[in-house]
Design an enzyme around this catalytic site. Structure first.
Site, PDB file in Angstrom:
ATOM      1  N   VAL A 128       0.837  -1.206   0.000  1.00  0.00           N
ATOM      2  CA  VAL A 128       0.000   0.000   0.000  1.00  0.00           C
ATOM      3  C   VAL A 128       0.869   1.252   0.000  1.00  0.00           C
ATOM      4  CG1 VAL A 128      -1.679   1.339   1.335  1.00  0.00           C
ATOM      5  CG2 VAL A 128      -1.953  -1.135   1.106  1.00  0.00           C
TER       6      VAL A 128
ATOM      7  N   LYS B   4      14.465  -1.347   0.780  1.00  0.00           N
ATOM      8  CA  LYS B   4      13.340  -0.680   0.130  1.00  0.00           C
ATOM      9  C   LYS B   4      13.639   0.801  -0.084  1.00  0.00           C
ATOM     10  CE  LYS B   4       9.765  -3.792   1.899  1.00  0.00           C
ATOM     11  NZ  LYS B   4       8.544  -3.912   2.719  1.00  0.00           N
TER      12      LYS B   4
ATOM     13  N   GLU C 184      -4.318  -5.549  -5.486  1.00  0.00           N
ATOM     14  CA  GLU C 184      -3.042  -5.882  -6.100  1.00  0.00           C
ATOM     15  C   GLU C 184      -3.241  -6.252  -7.562  1.00  0.00           C
ATOM     16  OE1 GLU C 184      -0.148  -8.064  -3.977  1.00  0.00           O
ATOM     17  OE2 GLU C 184      -1.019  -7.647  -2.025  1.00  0.00           O
TER      18      GLU C 184
ATOM     19  N   LYS D 231     -14.133  -0.279   6.144  1.00  0.00           N
ATOM     20  CA  LYS D 231     -13.044  -1.046   5.537  1.00  0.00           C
ATOM     21  C   LYS D 231     -13.237  -2.544   5.783  1.00  0.00           C
ATOM     22  CE  LYS D 231      -8.981  -2.186   3.873  1.00  0.00           C
ATOM     23  NZ  LYS D 231      -8.767  -2.271   2.416  1.00  0.00           N
TER      24      LYS D 231
ATOM     25  N   ASN E 234     -18.020 -20.121  -4.782  1.00  0.00           N
ATOM     26  CA  ASN E 234     -17.389 -21.436  -4.811  1.00  0.00           C
ATOM     27  C   ASN E 234     -18.368 -22.536  -4.403  1.00  0.00           C
ATOM     28  OD1 ASN E 234     -14.927 -20.493  -5.678  1.00  0.00           O
ATOM     29  ND2 ASN E 234     -14.051 -20.340  -3.641  1.00  0.00           N
TER      30      ASN E 234
ATOM     31  N   MET F  74     -17.689 -12.951  -7.821  1.00  0.00           N
ATOM     32  CA  MET F  74     -18.769 -13.935  -7.958  1.00  0.00           C
ATOM     33  C   MET F  74     -18.459 -14.924  -9.071  1.00  0.00           C
ATOM     34  SD  MET F  74     -20.850 -13.056  -5.564  1.00  0.00           S
ATOM     35  CE  MET F  74     -22.479 -13.695  -5.925  1.00  0.00           C
TER      36      MET F  74
ATOM     37  N   CYS G 150      -5.327  -9.143   2.928  1.00  0.00           N
ATOM     38  CA  CYS G 150      -6.496  -8.445   3.475  1.00  0.00           C
ATOM     39  C   CYS G 150      -7.634  -9.373   3.886  1.00  0.00           C
ATOM     40  CB  CYS G 150      -7.013  -7.422   2.468  1.00  0.00           C
ATOM     41  SG  CYS G 150      -5.845  -6.108   2.077  1.00  0.00           S
TER      42      CYS G 150
END
Length: 439
Positions: free
Chosen positions: A12, A36, A162, A211, A226, A259, A269
């Site tokens: 993020v 980094k 992502e 969130k 699924n 879906m 997440c």
């Protein structure tokens, strides 16, 4: 344009820093990992994300983005910061706030030395009450000042996916934030004024809850699709066709992306956020049967794939994809990595074709293999060519779909044993040699 610090150059943080710099802001990125920081300052991306290497090179060259290991240095050069550190699950499934608390302590000490107003804005995913119970008290204790009176505080959750994060920054689909003070609220409003969609300015707890509600809903949709797919296949029905028709109903307020029957959900997440929301309910004495069932169903889908491989009798398994989704090298809670670990435990040999994970290893990213908590010696199991993977495997396990693999896999599926968890072709149906998990 504003001067903004971004604390944490993980997924993020790296994307946010680059996109904010592209938008014209002056950005100072901060991370404890010198690798980094060095990558950013050299104009290189510390992570794998489509379009990010080019964007970072551009904004660093323009002088809009720099990086440092010092929070104090970043605060001294900016007027507000976005805290984007990780919140991994605690052993009991609740949200882990160690990194958040550590960042708040250093930020409190840094803003104490400032003689101008400073806004601390949390972007890390934290359960309702975390701002009031952890972040604000920690900031106040370290600074000796009063939040909302002597410095600003806000919570501004991100909705970056992502592999599409740069586009999601531009068009997030949902804008929500909470703030203790008018200055921080005005800052966040101005930041979002040119973005499509309604701006939802709410209290801190509501912003925190939105969130988690968003991520848990996505997880519910994946597991529901699924389960429908499994039932459909058992009755000789194409589960993906069923869900495609259902999602053509424009009155249903849901994204078709989640879906689509297939494999389990994963990533940094959805799994941890469902766990954290369950833990939050448990702390209040509430049962959470739907959230419980989501995680049970997700584990069952991984077990289902394992059983399909076991039934084949194959010993050498060639995996197409190991990251939690195509377009990223992220292994955090990847169901494919979990499956790989289980297959190794079952005595199988595995080889992996994943261009994004392989890229991270080849470029010696400091974050290469991030989230590999499965005991997998991945670097030695990577195969650079899909043709080589097909030729050297007893069975092909298709976990992620990559454009360059579709044609070779379509050719191979006629003669080579294959278990498909993502569906390489809409025309593909289980026929004995080829097995789709939900079709």
């Amino acid at each position: 344009m504003a001067n903004i610090a971004v604390i944490g150059i993980g997924y993020v943080g790296a994307v946010s820093a680059a996109c904010l710099a592209r938008d014209g802001h002056n950005v100072v990125a901060v991370d404890v990992d010198p690798g980094k920081v060095e990558a950013i300052n050299a104009g290189m991306s510390p992570i794998v994300e489509e379009g990010l290497p080019e964007l970072i090179a551009e904004v660093v060259a323009a002088g809009k983005l720099v990086a440092t290991t010092s929070i104090a240095e970043a605060v001294a050069k900016t007027e507000a910061c976005f805290v984007c550190v990780g919140t991994p699950s605690a052993p009991d499934g609740s949200v882990g706030l160690d990194y958040v608390a550590a960042a708040c302590t250093q930020l409190g000490e840094a803003i104490k030395a400032q003689d101008t107003w400073y806004s601390v804005i949390m972007r890390s995913t934290i359960v309702p009450g975390s701002m009031e119970g952890t972040c604000i008290p920690t900031l106040e204790a370290a600074s000796g000042m009063k939040a909302g009176v002597d410095f600003g505080v806000g919570y501004y959750p991100e909705f970056l996916r992502e592999s599409t994060a740069i586009e999601d920054h531009k068009e997030p689909g949902l804008i929500v934030f909470g703030s203790l003070d008018k200055v921080t609220g005005a800052f966040l409003t101005a930041l979002n004024k040119d973005i499509k969609g309604s701006i939802n300015s709410v209290d801190l707890r509501t912003a925190e809850m939105v969130k988690y509600t968003s991520n848990s809903w996505r997880a519910v949709k994946v597991s529901y699709a699924n389960e429908i797919g499994n039932i459909a296949k058992a009755n000789d029905i194409d589960g993906q066709l069923v869900m495609k028709i259902l999602c053509s109903d424009n009155k249903a307020a849901m994204s078709p992306y989640f879906m689509r029957p297939g494999f389990a959900f994963g990533g940094s997440c959805l799994p941890k956020d469902v766990r954290a929301l369950r833990a939050l309910g448990d702390a209040k004495g509430l049962d959470t049967p739907i959230l419980d069932a989501v995680l049970i169903a997700n584990e069952a889908q991984i077990k289902r794939a394992e059983q399909m491989i076991e039934k084949s009798g194959a010993k050498k398994v060639g995996m197409v994809g190991i990251s939690f989704k195509p377009g990223t090298d992220d292994l955090r809670e990847s169901p494919l990595a979990t499956l790989a670990s289980k297959l190794l435990g079952d005595g199988k040999e595995i080889a992996v074709y994943d261009p994004f994970v392989n890229e991270a290893y080849q470029n010696n990213h400091s974050a290469a293999g991030r989230g590999n908590d499965y005991g997998l010696d991945l670097k030695d199991k990577m195969v650079g060519s899909i043709d080589d993977l097909i030729a050297t495997s007893d069975i092909i396990l298709v976990g992620n779909k990559y454009a360059e693999t579709v044609a070779p896999l379509e050719t191979a599926m006629a003669t080579r044993p294959m278990v498909d968890l993502t569906r390489i072709s809409a025309k593909a149906r289980s026929n004995g040699t080829y097995e789709g998990i939900c079709w």
